[in-house]
Design a protein around this motif. Sequence first.
Motif, PDB file in Angstrom:
ATOM      1  N   ARG A  64     -12.398   0.421 -15.889  1.00 58.18           N
ATOM      2  CA  ARG A  64     -13.101  -0.017 -14.668  1.00 58.18           C
ATOM      3  C   ARG A  64     -12.139  -0.678 -13.692  1.00 58.18           C
ATOM      4  N   LEU A  65     -11.136  -1.386 -14.228  1.00 63.28           N
ATOM      5  CA  LEU A  65     -10.141  -2.038 -13.358  1.00 63.28           C
ATOM      6  C   LEU A  65      -9.412  -1.020 -12.504  1.00 63.28           C
ATOM      7  N   MET A  66      -9.040   0.116 -13.112  1.00 64.05           N
ATOM      8  CA  MET A  66      -8.278   1.126 -12.384  1.00 64.05           C
ATOM      9  C   MET A  66      -9.146   1.881 -11.404  1.00 64.05           C
ATOM     10  N   GLY A  67     -10.417   1.988 -11.675  1.00 61.27           N
ATOM     11  CA  GLY A  67     -11.332   2.582 -10.712  1.00 61.27           C
ATOM     12  C   GLY A  67     -11.073   4.045 -10.457  1.00 61.27           C
ATOM     13  N   ASP A  68     -11.750   4.583  -9.442  1.00 62.61           N
ATOM     14  CA  ASP A  68     -11.614   5.992  -9.075  1.00 62.61           C
ATOM     15  C   ASP A  68     -10.848   6.078  -7.765  1.00 62.61           C
ATOM     16  N   GLN A  69      -9.653   6.643  -7.846  1.00 62.23           N
ATOM     17  CA  GLN A  69      -8.816   6.772  -6.655  1.00 62.23           C
ATOM     18  C   GLN A  69      -8.710   8.248  -6.306  1.00 62.23           C
ATOM     19  N   THR A  70      -9.178   8.620  -5.143  1.00 64.46           N
ATOM     20  CA  THR A  70      -9.185  10.036  -4.757  1.00 64.46           C
ATOM     21  C   THR A  70      -8.160  10.346  -3.687  1.00 64.46           C
ATOM     22  N   SER A  71      -7.826   9.403  -2.855  1.00 62.09           N
ATOM     23  CA  SER A  71      -6.872   9.621  -1.774  1.00 62.09           C
ATOM     24  C   SER A  71      -5.445   9.473  -2.289  1.00 62.09           C
ATOM     25  N   LEU A  72      -4.598  10.476  -2.012  1.00 67.74           N
ATOM     26  CA  LEU A  72      -3.205  10.393  -2.434  1.00 67.74           C
ATOM     27  C   LEU A  72      -2.513   9.211  -1.766  1.00 67.74           C
ATOM     28  N   TYR A  73      -2.792   9.015  -0.468  1.00 67.05           N
ATOM     29  CA  TYR A  73      -2.190   7.884   0.241  1.00 67.05           C
ATOM     30  C   TYR A  73      -2.615   6.565  -0.407  1.00 67.05           C
ATOM     31  N   GLY A  74      -3.906   6.459  -0.749  1.00 64.58           N
ATOM     32  CA  GLY A  74      -4.390   5.243  -1.398  1.00 64.58           C
ATOM     33  C   GLY A  74      -3.727   5.026  -2.747  1.00 64.58           C
ATOM     34  N   LYS A  75      -3.544   6.120  -3.495  1.00 66.32           N
ATOM     35  CA  LYS A  75      -2.879   6.015  -4.783  1.00 66.32           C
ATOM     36  C   LYS A  75      -1.439   5.543  -4.626  1.00 66.32           C
ATOM     37  N   ILE A  76      -0.749   6.104  -3.618  1.00 67.19           N
ATOM     38  CA  ILE A  76       0.649   5.745  -3.394  1.00 67.19           C
ATOM     39  C   ILE A  76       0.776   4.264  -3.048  1.00 67.19           C
ATOM     40  N   VAL A  77      -0.058   3.803  -2.121  1.00 70.25           N
ATOM     41  CA  VAL A  77       0.001   2.399  -1.705  1.00 70.25           C
ATOM     42  C   VAL A  77      -0.357   1.477  -2.863  1.00 70.25           C
ATOM     43  N   ARG A  78      -1.431   1.816  -3.574  1.00 70.60           N
ATOM     44  CA  ARG A  78      -1.879   0.967  -4.688  1.00 70.60           C
ATOM     45  C   ARG A  78      -0.840   0.948  -5.813  1.00 70.60           C
ATOM     46  N   SER A  79      -0.322   2.116  -6.145  1.00 67.99           N
ATOM     47  CA  SER A  79       0.676   2.203  -7.209  1.00 67.99           C
ATOM     48  C   SER A  79       1.932   1.417  -6.845  1.00 67.99           C
ATOM     49  N   GLY A  80       2.421   1.623  -5.620  1.00 69.37           N
ATOM     50  CA  GLY A  80       3.616   0.910  -5.180  1.00 69.37           C
ATOM     51  C   GLY A  80       3.425  -0.591  -5.160  1.00 69.37           C
ATOM     52  N   SER A  81       2.236  -1.036  -4.755  1.00 69.20           N
ATOM     53  CA  SER A  81       1.956  -2.470  -4.698  1.00 69.20           C
ATOM     54  C   SER A  81       1.955  -3.092  -6.083  1.00 69.20           C
ATOM     55  N   TRP A  82       1.327  -2.418  -7.031  1.00 68.34           N
ATOM     56  CA  TRP A  82       1.290  -2.937  -8.392  1.00 68.34           C
ATOM     57  C   TRP A  82       2.689  -2.969  -9.007  1.00 68.34           C
ATOM     58  N   VAL A  83       3.445  -1.906  -8.823  1.00 68.38           N
ATOM     59  CA  VAL A  83       4.797  -1.861  -9.387  1.00 68.38           C
ATOM     60  C   VAL A  83       5.666  -2.955  -8.784  1.00 68.38           C
ATOM     61  N   THR A  84       5.562  -3.138  -7.468  1.00 64.41           N
ATOM     62  CA  THR A  84       6.347  -4.183  -6.799  1.00 64.41           C
ATOM     63  C   THR A  84       5.991  -5.563  -7.328  1.00 64.41           C
ATOM     64  N   ALA A  85       4.689  -5.858  -7.384  1.00 67.20           N
ATOM     65  CA  ALA A  85       4.249  -7.170  -7.864  1.00 67.20           C
ATOM     66  C   ALA A  85       4.699  -7.412  -9.301  1.00 67.20           C
ATOM     67  N   GLY A  86       4.549  -6.387 -10.137  1.00 68.66           N
ATOM     68  CA  GLY A  86       4.953  -6.545 -11.529  1.00 68.66           C
ATOM     69  C   GLY A  86       6.438  -6.797 -11.685  1.00 68.66           C
ATOM     70  N   HIS A  87       7.238  -6.083 -10.898  1.00 68.79           N
ATOM     71  CA  HIS A  87       8.675  -6.253 -11.048  1.00 68.79           C
ATOM     72  C   HIS A  87       9.169  -7.559 -10.447  1.00 68.79           C
ATOM     73  N   VAL A  88       8.498  -8.057  -9.427  1.00 65.09           N
ATOM     74  CA  VAL A  88       8.853  -9.370  -8.892  1.00 65.09           C
ATOM     75  C   VAL A  88       8.679 -10.437  -9.971  1.00 65.09           C
ATOM     76  N   VAL A  89       7.589 -10.331 -10.726  1.00 61.23           N
ATOM     77  CA  VAL A  89       7.379 -11.260 -11.839  1.00 61.23           C
ATOM     78  C   VAL A  89       8.501 -11.119 -12.865  1.00 61.23           C
ATOM     79  N   GLU A  90       8.886  -9.875 -13.171  1.00 61.82           N
ATOM     80  CA  GLU A  90       9.961  -9.643 -14.129  1.00 61.82           C
ATOM     81  C   GLU A  90      11.282 -10.238 -13.646  1.00 61.82           C
ATOM     82  N   ILE A  91      11.562 -10.101 -12.348  1.00 59.29           N
ATOM     83  CA  ILE A  91      12.796 -10.672 -11.793  1.00 59.29           C
ATOM     84  C   ILE A  91      12.799 -12.184 -11.955  1.00 59.29           C
ATOM     85  N   ALA A  92      11.665 -12.824 -11.636  1.00 60.72           N
ATOM     86  CA  ALA A  92      11.574 -14.280 -11.759  1.00 60.72           C
ATOM     87  C   ALA A  92      11.793 -14.715 -13.205  1.00 60.72           C
TER      88      ALA A  92
END
Length: 467
Positions: free
Chosen positions: A13-41
């Motif tokens: 349910r957290l991942m939800g239904d993503q149908t737009s490629l643009y939405g997937k790209i933005v959402r995926s990139g945002s999650w990866v960025t946030a996760g790696h910022v935590v890893e860097i810290a």
Amino acid sequence: MGIIDTLRGHTSRLMGDQTSLYGKIVRSGSWVTAGHVVEIALRLGSSLILTRLLSPAAFGIMATAQVFLYTATMLSDVGIRSLVITHEDSDDPTFLRTVWTFQALRGAVVAAIKAGTGYLLAIAQGQNWLSERISFSEPVLPGSVAALGISFVCEGFKSTNEYVLARDLRQEILVMINVVTKICGTFLTVAIVYWTLSVWGFVYAILLTAALRASLSLFLIPGIDMKPALDREYLRQLVTRGKWLGLNSWTTLVYNTADKVVLGAVFGSQFLGIYTLANTLVEAVRTLLMKVTSSIVLPTVVKVLENGQNASTNLKKLKTVINASHVLMFVAIGVGGPAFVLLAYDARYAGAAVIASILALRVLYAANSVNVAIFERLQDFRFLAINSAWRAGVVLAALYGFASYGYVYLAIAAYASGSLLSAIFAIRRLVTLPFIDKRYELVWLGVFVALLPAPLAAYYLLESTPL
């Protein structure tokens, strides 16, 4: 099983239904960025603590042990992730379970090879075949190498449902699992190193973290249950389709481990520990850029080339954003990296300041990822493998040549410029493609070449400035 099913339901349910490629790209990139910022810290915070508990030589020993770990990973890599993501039957339970079984068997075999490697290394040390001044002669190394092989057993049990989520650009649960694992791994590393005050603290923490990562993958990733299966046709495809991907992995292995092997052999564990600190800081930023681009660039390139219209213009827009971001981060690391080292670490690690400035070239030339994505979209894996082999050969020769004559900073600069060599090698083939603007490519290549001397200029500036 009820608790596990409930947790999987929440993650679905957290991942939800993503149908737009643009939405997937933005959402995926945002999650990866946030996760790696935590890893860097976490990485920077733990390094500040660990460098006060251990000497540079301890970090050099661990870097050498991880070279063996990385070597085993790459030599046994047949492109499982790429195969699942691109395979026409990637939703077939039999296929996913066959891949999982193959992956688990691979982990067991690699662990056995690692144990044998540790035994042979111990024999070499006992017979005094290794010079005492090089990092391979450290008494703790054979046991560490053998023990780290257990992490491959854990790695082999990770769910292949992860690759399906990566294919669909559904990165949320993967990022959260990685962040939880990194947080736990960081606290385990600091606690066990504080308790043992030795390299074994790193080893124990790596093994416990690997077991945790595999457990979270099996129990929390939504999808089919993992069970042993061996479909003969799918096994054949795993072996035959991974030919060029395997070659690419092997030559990438040579390139990515050449610096630690050569510098450790020529200059010893003390210098390698200082180099490893600088490399860790730079790699934190480079990996962030690479993770974000790897989750965004290839899907975007695929979309642009499939649409056909304005492909050249849209590719130039994408490249301009990627190239500009890498140039900005190159400048930031080239200036900020040395300053951070001098302010945050004690005098034993002062040499890492100059090294960090030079290694910033790796961040700059990682912008070549867009060109790599283009060749991946064209499924020209043969060219990518040949390009990787060319880069590895030239870099290894230059690295060893400069290091053997004592030109340590030139050796590091040669290593850091590897991706520039790839870009130069690829340019003739790239400009023949109908959707590539030749003038645009040559201008950016000229910019990258012109920036090559910048870190060495920073080195001479720092050398002439009293610390």
